[in-house]
Enzyme design. Structure first.
Site, PDB file in Angstrom:
ATOM      1  CD  GLU A 148      74.829 -41.126  44.969  1.00  0.00           C
ATOM      2  OE1 GLU A 148      76.190 -40.476  45.231  1.00  0.00           O
ATOM      3  OE2 GLU A 148      74.873 -41.507  43.372  1.00  0.00           O
ATOM      4  CG  HIS A 151      79.169 -43.390  46.516  1.00  0.00           C
ATOM      5  ND1 HIS A 151      80.578 -44.241  45.595  1.00  0.00           N
ATOM      6  CD2 HIS A 151      78.033 -43.138  45.767  1.00  0.00           C
ATOM      7  CE1 HIS A 151      79.755 -44.047  45.193  1.00  0.00           C
ATOM      8  NE2 HIS A 151      78.907 -43.693  44.645  1.00  0.00           N
TER       9      HIS A 151
END
Length: 274
Positions: A148, A151
């Site tokens: 995550e 990203h």
């Protein structure tokens, strides 16, 4: 609608599309790292305005969670997640020199959903469903949190938001031509949608997988835990993967890719352990 009017609309839409795409700027968001993630990216929005919108969206999301009694209910879980993030965040310097100094925020949301996300600028949330339903180890949590964080490092949210704004611009012109008003949305809502609601593309997910294992390795977590993590995620989905994995590559190719790139970063893990 007569042919000439349809042709005019097509011409104006084409001009608009060319204007929007022409306004996009190429940017190098990250260094390639050991995993070699390198792709030309184009943005119609600046990092500053997207980060500002993300901070606003994150604050709203946390406030809503607090009202529902779903924010950081378990101190032990919060401490555990933040301890992992505190090891991962310094490792981001390998990809972006500015990233360790971002205004990072990491919180835990009580939800059965198996999910986690990181908004632009380092605004992160991990759901209790991810921790409890997977019975995840620290190494596995580091894998998904690294994914995550990747990203955010690659500014996939900004990239998707730029695409959304371009689409809304085209829709707005079409709406004006048809006389049905403004169909746009606030940038904070767009950023929230592309981070939490809308799935990323397979290309984005593969980039995040690869950067994620390197972040974990540099932070002293066994990168091979990403393999068992994704295997658990697939099992939780029963007949198919959960929504979190809906746009990832096929399970077999993903696991093969993770095996290859985990092996590639093992020297970083071994060095970090020393």
């Amino acid at each position: 609608m007569n042919t000439s009017w349809r042709a005019l609309r097509l011409f104006l839409s084409s001009l608009c599309l060319a204007f929007v795409l022409g306004g996009c700027q190429s940017a190098e968001t990250t260094q390639a790292g050991t995993v070699g993630v390198d792709r030309d990216q184009r943005f119609a929005l600046s990092q500053q305005e997207v980060d500002k919108a993300a901070a606003q969206a994150y604050q709203q999301t946390m406030q809503e969670a607090a009202k529902k009694g779903a924010l950081n209910r378990n101190p032990a879980q919060v401490q555990r997640i933040r301890a992992i993030s505190n090891r991962l965040i310094p490792a981001t310097a390998a990809f972006r020199k500015d990233a360790p100094a971002w205004k990072w925020e990491v919180n835990v949301l009580s939800s059965k959903e198996v999910n986690a996300w990181c908004m632009p600028g380092g605004k992160m949330a991990v759901y209790t469903g991810l921790i409890e339903q997977l019975n995840a180890s620290d190494e596995e949590l580091a894998a998904v949190m690294g994914h995550e964080i990747a990203h955010a490092l690659r500014e996939h949210g900004r990239e998707r938001a730029s695409q959304q704004v371009a689409q809304q611009t085209l829709i707005g012109i079409g709406a004006a031509l048809l006389g049905i008003g403004d169909l746009g949305a606030g940038l904070a809502n767009v950023v929230a949608d592309v981070t939490i609601g809308l799935p990323y593309s397979r290309r984005f997910e593969t980039e995040a997988d690869r950067i994620g294992v390197e972040l974990a390795a540099r932070a002293g977590y066994d990168p091979r835990a990403a393999i068992s993590l994704w295997q658990k995620m697939i099992k939780v989905g029963g007949g198919g993967p959960p929504q979190f994995l809906s746009t990832h590559p096929a399970p077999e190719s993903r696991i093969q890719d993770l095996q290859e790139y985990s092996a590639r970063v093992m020297p970083l893990y071994q060095a970090a352990k020393k």
